[in-house]
Structure formats: structure tokens, C-alpha cells
Design a protein around this motif. Sequence first.
Motif, mmCIF file in Angstrom:
data_model
loop_
_atom_site.group_PDB
_atom_site.id
_atom_site.type_symbol
_atom_site.label_atom_id
_atom_site.label_comp_id
_atom_site.label_asym_id
_atom_site.label_seq_id
_atom_site.Cartn_x
_atom_site.Cartn_y
_atom_site.Cartn_z
ATOM 1 N N PHE A 134 0.655 -1.011 -0.099
ATOM 2 C CA PHE A 134 0.154 -0.204 0.070
ATOM 3 C C PHE A 134 0.683 1.384 0.069
ATOM 4 C CE2 PHE A 134 -3.964 1.456 2.521
ATOM 5 C CZ PHE A 134 -4.264 2.974 1.454
ATOM 6 N N ALA A 135 1.902 1.156 0.982
ATOM 7 C CA ALA A 135 2.709 2.853 1.647
ATOM 8 C C ALA A 135 4.065 2.636 -0.072
ATOM 9 C CB ALA A 135 3.664 2.608 1.763
ATOM 10 N N SER A 136 3.634 1.269 -0.932
ATOM 11 C CA SER A 136 4.848 1.297 -2.191
ATOM 12 C C SER A 136 4.250 2.103 -3.191
ATOM 13 C CB SER A 136 5.683 0.359 -2.356
ATOM 14 O OG SER A 136 6.264 -0.752 -1.511
ATOM 15 N N ASN A 137 2.875 1.631 -3.539
ATOM 16 C CA ASN A 137 1.760 1.914 -4.826
ATOM 17 C C ASN A 137 2.195 3.955 -4.348
ATOM 18 O OD1 ASN A 137 1.456 0.686 -6.721
ATOM 19 N ND2 ASN A 137 1.994 -0.921 -4.631
ATOM 20 N N LEU A 138 2.111 3.472 -3.051
ATOM 21 C CA LEU A 138 1.175 5.368 -3.115
ATOM 22 C C LEU A 138 2.707 5.901 -3.029
ATOM 23 C CD1 LEU A 138 -0.433 5.742 0.987
ATOM 24 C CD2 LEU A 138 -1.262 6.183 -1.328
ATOM 25 N N THR B 80 -6.821 8.549 -8.203
ATOM 26 C CA THR B 80 -8.098 8.701 -8.561
ATOM 27 C C THR B 80 -7.985 10.081 -7.470
ATOM 28 O OG1 THR B 80 -9.267 7.440 -6.586
ATOM 29 C CG2 THR B 80 -9.673 6.876 -8.707
ATOM 30 N N THR B 81 -7.491 10.800 -7.248
ATOM 31 C CA THR B 81 -7.274 11.647 -5.966
ATOM 32 C C THR B 81 -6.067 13.149 -5.480
ATOM 33 O OG1 THR B 81 -5.962 11.165 -4.216
ATOM 34 C CG2 THR B 81 -8.394 10.269 -4.253
ATOM 35 N N ALA B 82 -4.880 12.633 -7.072
ATOM 36 C CA ALA B 82 -3.835 13.310 -7.420
ATOM 37 C C ALA B 82 -4.658 15.049 -8.323
ATOM 38 C CB ALA B 82 -3.335 12.170 -8.291
ATOM 39 N N ASP B 83 -5.099 14.577 -8.912
ATOM 40 C CA ASP B 83 -5.790 15.418 -9.584
ATOM 41 C C ASP B 83 -6.620 16.369 -8.747
ATOM 42 O OD1 ASP B 83 -5.749 17.246 -12.584
ATOM 43 O OD2 ASP B 83 -7.940 16.753 -11.951
ATOM 44 N N ILE B 84 -7.259 16.125 -7.794
ATOM 45 C CA ILE B 84 -7.675 16.752 -6.624
ATOM 46 C C ILE B 84 -7.554 17.392 -5.911
ATOM 47 C CG2 ILE B 84 -9.673 17.005 -4.522
ATOM 48 C CD1 ILE B 84 -10.745 13.991 -6.137
ATOM 49 N N LEU B 85 -5.743 17.059 -5.977
ATOM 50 C CA LEU B 85 -5.110 17.407 -5.204
ATOM 51 C C LEU B 85 -3.907 18.468 -5.283
ATOM 52 C CD1 LEU B 85 -3.661 14.710 -2.646
ATOM 53 C CD2 LEU B 85 -5.062 16.338 -1.750
ATOM 54 N N ILE B 86 -3.565 18.405 -7.389
ATOM 55 C CA ILE B 86 -2.704 18.952 -7.825
ATOM 56 C C ILE B 86 -3.268 20.270 -8.636
ATOM 57 C CG2 ILE B 86 -1.573 19.553 -10.210
ATOM 58 C CD1 ILE B 86 -1.072 16.543 -9.043
ATOM 59 N N SER B 87 -4.955 19.997 -9.048
ATOM 60 C CA SER B 87 -5.632 21.078 -9.918
ATOM 61 C C SER B 87 -6.071 22.713 -9.106
ATOM 62 C CB SER B 87 -7.488 20.970 -9.904
ATOM 63 O OG SER B 87 -8.263 20.041 -8.835
ATOM 64 N N PRO B 88 -5.957 22.532 -7.475
ATOM 65 C CA PRO B 88 -6.274 23.916 -6.934
ATOM 66 C C PRO B 88 -5.043 24.725 -6.805
ATOM 67 C CG PRO B 88 -7.225 22.458 -5.892
ATOM 68 C CD PRO B 88 -6.454 21.016 -7.045
ATOM 69 N N CYS C 30 1.734 14.761 0.351
ATOM 70 C CA CYS C 30 0.430 13.811 1.067
ATOM 71 C C CYS C 30 0.875 12.436 0.817
ATOM 72 C CB CYS C 30 -0.770 14.637 0.388
ATOM 73 S SG CYS C 30 -1.202 16.506 0.578
ATOM 74 N N PHE C 31 0.808 11.854 -0.502
ATOM 75 C CA PHE C 31 1.330 10.750 -0.490
ATOM 76 C C PHE C 31 2.418 9.595 -0.183
ATOM 77 C CE2 PHE C 31 -0.916 11.712 -4.037
ATOM 78 C CZ PHE C 31 -2.012 11.650 -4.147
ATOM 79 N N ALA C 32 3.080 10.293 0.215
ATOM 80 C CA ALA C 32 4.626 10.391 0.433
ATOM 81 C C ALA C 32 4.278 10.405 2.017
ATOM 82 C CB ALA C 32 5.821 11.352 0.685
ATOM 83 N N SER D 272 -12.300 8.565 -13.472
ATOM 84 C CA SER D 272 -13.344 7.551 -14.082
ATOM 85 C C SER D 272 -11.988 6.485 -14.311
ATOM 86 C CB SER D 272 -14.170 7.822 -14.757
ATOM 87 O OG SER D 272 -14.751 8.506 -14.202
ATOM 88 N N PHE D 273 -11.322 6.593 -15.302
ATOM 89 C CA PHE D 273 -10.710 6.065 -16.055
ATOM 90 C C PHE D 273 -9.800 4.682 -14.937
ATOM 91 C CE2 PHE D 273 -6.963 3.709 -17.846
ATOM 92 C CZ PHE D 273 -6.639 3.189 -18.895
ATOM 93 N N PHE D 274 -8.846 5.285 -14.468
ATOM 94 C CA PHE D 274 -8.494 4.370 -12.917
ATOM 95 C C PHE D 274 -9.256 4.444 -12.299
ATOM 96 C CE2 PHE D 274 -4.722 7.735 -14.509
ATOM 97 C CZ PHE D 274 -3.852 6.602 -15.315
ATOM 98 N N MET D 275 -10.338 4.523 -12.159
ATOM 99 C CA MET D 275 -10.714 4.298 -10.990
ATOM 100 C C MET D 275 -11.791 2.240 -11.383
ATOM 101 S SD MET D 275 -14.466 5.012 -9.181
ATOM 102 C CE MET D 275 -13.243 6.841 -8.118
ATOM 103 N N ILE D 276 -12.101 2.096 -12.176
ATOM 104 C CA ILE D 276 -12.743 1.288 -13.761
ATOM 105 C C ILE D 276 -11.234 -0.077 -13.525
ATOM 106 C CG2 ILE D 276 -13.486 0.711 -15.798
ATOM 107 C CD1 ILE D 276 -15.270 3.038 -16.360
ATOM 108 N N GLN D 277 -10.300 0.644 -14.094
ATOM 109 C CA GLN D 277 -9.182 0.111 -14.394
ATOM 110 C C GLN D 277 -7.890 -0.665 -12.947
ATOM 111 O OE1 GLN D 277 -5.345 0.882 -13.074
ATOM 112 N NE2 GLN D 277 -4.674 -1.068 -14.133
ATOM 113 N N SER D 278 -8.817 0.359 -12.050
ATOM 114 C CA SER D 278 -8.346 0.062 -11.011
ATOM 115 C C SER D 278 -9.250 -1.613 -10.122
ATOM 116 C CB SER D 278 -8.087 0.700 -9.339
ATOM 117 O OG SER D 278 -7.669 1.552 -9.913
ATOM 118 N N ALA D 279 -10.462 -1.398 -10.351
ATOM 119 C CA ALA D 279 -11.210 -2.759 -10.105
ATOM 120 C C ALA D 279 -11.111 -3.689 -10.285
ATOM 121 C CB ALA D 279 -13.361 -1.800 -10.310
ATOM 122 N N ALA D 280 -10.828 -3.761 -11.901
ATOM 123 C CA ALA D 280 -10.577 -4.474 -12.898
ATOM 124 C C ALA D 280 -8.999 -5.751 -12.164
ATOM 125 C CB ALA D 280 -10.529 -4.418 -14.160
#
Length: 453
Positions: free
Chosen positions: A27-31, A170-178, A192-194, A273-281
Motif C-alpha cells: 500500500f505504502a509502496s504504491n502511494l 483518483t485523487t492526485a488531480d483533486i490535490l493538484i488542480s487547485p 501528502c502521499f509520501a 473514472s479511467f483509473f477507478m475502473i482499471q483499478s477495480a479490474a
Amino acid sequence: METNKKLSASYVVIGVKEKIGYGFGDFASNLSFGFVSLFLLFFYTNIFGISAVQASLIFVIARVVDAIFNILIGFAIDKTHSRYGKLRPWLLYGSIPLGLLTVLCFLPLGGEAKFWFALCSYTIYCLAYTAVNTPYSAMTNRLTQHEASRSSLSVYRFVLAIVGYLIVSTTADILISPFDDKQMGYVFAVSCFALLATFLFLACFGMTKERVGEEEDTPAPTLREMFRAVIGNAPLINLSLFTVFFYIAYTVWMAIAIYFIKYIIGNEGFTSSFFMIQSAAYILGTVVSEKVIAIMGKKKMALVALLIGVLGVLMQYFVAGNNIWLIMTGVCLFSITLGMGFVAMWSMIADTVEYAEWHHGVRTEGAIYGFFNFITKIAMAIGGGCAGWMLDYYHYDAASISASALSGINILMTLFPGAMFAISAIFVASYSLDEKTYRDIVHKISLRKQSAL
């Protein structure tokens, strides 16, 4: 349980709490690594301002240096002895430096020397990641010799890995876009992720226990013994060749996914949405792996998974066209292959340690996992280089996207990984350790140790 005791004192079933604790490590490695894999190439070319060729050169140099470092870490692991065990101390002492170096990759420093800053920061990051992730990967062998528990540990590991990846994607863009300054947006997001990754690595350290080999007072293996355990390990060699082509497919796909969403699908807002669907698979492929392995074994499951992946990318390239549902079906089939393939791969590598112990009389997780991680890093270096070089070959230019660039992006997301999967299947077919053979080896090792008392 009587049968388990006869096989080995370390042949124990692992509980759910410890499996979750072990999974926290990935979990940590992939963050950390997930954010770097998904966004660093795009950050370099579109935000930081270096060319795709320069970015490719950075990835190749850093990963080749890192690959060599894996061998050194493997030797260091086998020489490690502490009250915390052989592998867990690396998580304890390496997690905080890794968190800081993850952030360093995205700091807007360097000025005219930005290429050299990017090269140095990414290379040092890769070394820090290796110093934590190689011993973490080898922990499967030290927690138990029970093959079903090892497979289950891999399932927990990769389910939680994809949770980390899903959170990042799914959350990176939410953190970056502001942020109006996108460079600072990336710095905030990666920070945040680190930070979260650091806490999870420490949780992994605290929730796991090394059992295998802890009851023995054996000297550390010599360099010659380590070398023989790797080079004379036929299952390890075949597994490594499978891994090379599988990881090339995975690395190229990961690097190109952002470009694919932006230019082929044509909707950057679809990223989450792309990564949410891809991650679910991916999660589906990972979760079903434990049951599929119980039915047909790791080797056969890996072959089935590769077939699914090849069919998925061929359908996506030749049939999907602009149909978003068919495109995502191809993406899902590819991701199911990733989930099943990684579980099989990391379960199979654990068994090669016992193979070496039986055939060469030395237990050397460090050398074997160091070599195996060396192979994965070389494959990722090739994959990272291919992604950038192929973008340049197809005349990718962020300021003006040509038809050739669009075609190249589509090929790199479909036909290229499909070809890599097909080659991988050849080496999976040559892997010789099945579940019965493994249990026989563990039993023989236990009897040999008893007779030596």
C-alpha cells in the motif's frame, strides 16, 4: 496441523491481521512508486520542461544504476542480523528517507541544470525505494513456509497495492488542480502521499513477524554460495525471463496511460473514472487469484492470465475504435492480467528460495530477491526507455499532436504490451516448480535439518 508440523516448524498459517500488516507495505509502496510511475514522465515533459528523450535517458540511467544496487542490497540483506529480524529493520530505518526523496523528485529546482537535477533526484529516489522494497518483497519467505499462506500474503499485498494505486490515480488531480502553479500542485500532492506511505511502512514493520530461519543459528552465506543459489536456480531463471517481458508491458502501459486518456480518449476529466475502473479490474484479478491458484496452481493461472491480456489488447486495438465501453473492456482485461500475473509471479519467486536451499544447501533470500528485483528494475528501465523513445519515434510534441503520435500512443497501450505478454508465456511454460514439488522440497529440507542435529 500434524502434517504442517512434519514439514517444518515454520510451516504455519498466517492470520488475517498479519496479512493486512504485510499488505500495508505494498500500500505504502504504491502511494510512492505509483505516483512516480503515473505522473513523473508527464511532469517532466509537460510541467518541468524537459524533452521526452531526456526523460527517457533519465529513466534508463537511474533504473540501470538501481538494478545494480539491487544486487548489493541483496548481499547486505543476507548479512543482516538484528533483534528485529533480517528484513524488517530495512522498513524501520528506510521509510522516512524514502518519503523525503519521493517529494524531491517533484521539487521545481535545477534552473538551467534541470536535467541533471531530475537525473540525480530520481536516481537517489530509486535507490531509497530499493533499500525498502527489496527486503519487503522477501518478507514473504520469512513469515512462513506454508505455500497457501504465501499465496494469500501475495493476494493481500497486491489488493492493498492497488488500493494505494487507486488512491493516487483518483485523487492526485483533486490535490493538484487547485494550484495555479502546477509545479507546486505536484509538490503538495506528492507530499501528502509520501507522508501516508511513511506511516504505512512503519505499520508493516510493527504488524509482522519473521519466523523462517529465526530458530536457526546459521552463518551468513558466502558470496560464492549466493551466486550459486541464483545462477544454478533454473526455476528462478525462467521466472525472471517471464518477469522481464511482463514488467516491460506494465511499465510502458503505466507511462503512456495519461497520454492515452488525454489524446486518444480525448477527455482529461475522465482520468479519475479511467483509473477507478482499471483499478477495480486489477483488484478483481488479484482477489480471484487465491481461488484460481487453489484450483489449477500458480503456473497454469499465469498462462491463463496472459491469454486474457493478449485477447484484451487485441480487441481494444482492432475492434474498440472510439467506443469508450469497448476501450474500457480492453483496459479491464489487461488489468485482470496484471492482477493475476503479479500474484503468480511473487508467489512463484518465494518458492525458488526453498529450491535453492534444497539443491545448493544455502538459504539466501537476499541474493535471490536482490537478483529478482535487479531483473524487474532492468525491465522497468527498458520499459521507461521504450515509452519515451517510442513517443519520440512517433514524433510526439506536447505543443502539436500529430496523427503519427496518436497512432504511436494507441500502439503502446495495446499491441506492444500484448506482444510482451505473448513472449512472457513462453517462459512461464518452462517454469518447473508446481505445488506438489514445492511441498516435497520443504519436507526434504526439514528432514535434512533433523538428521543434522
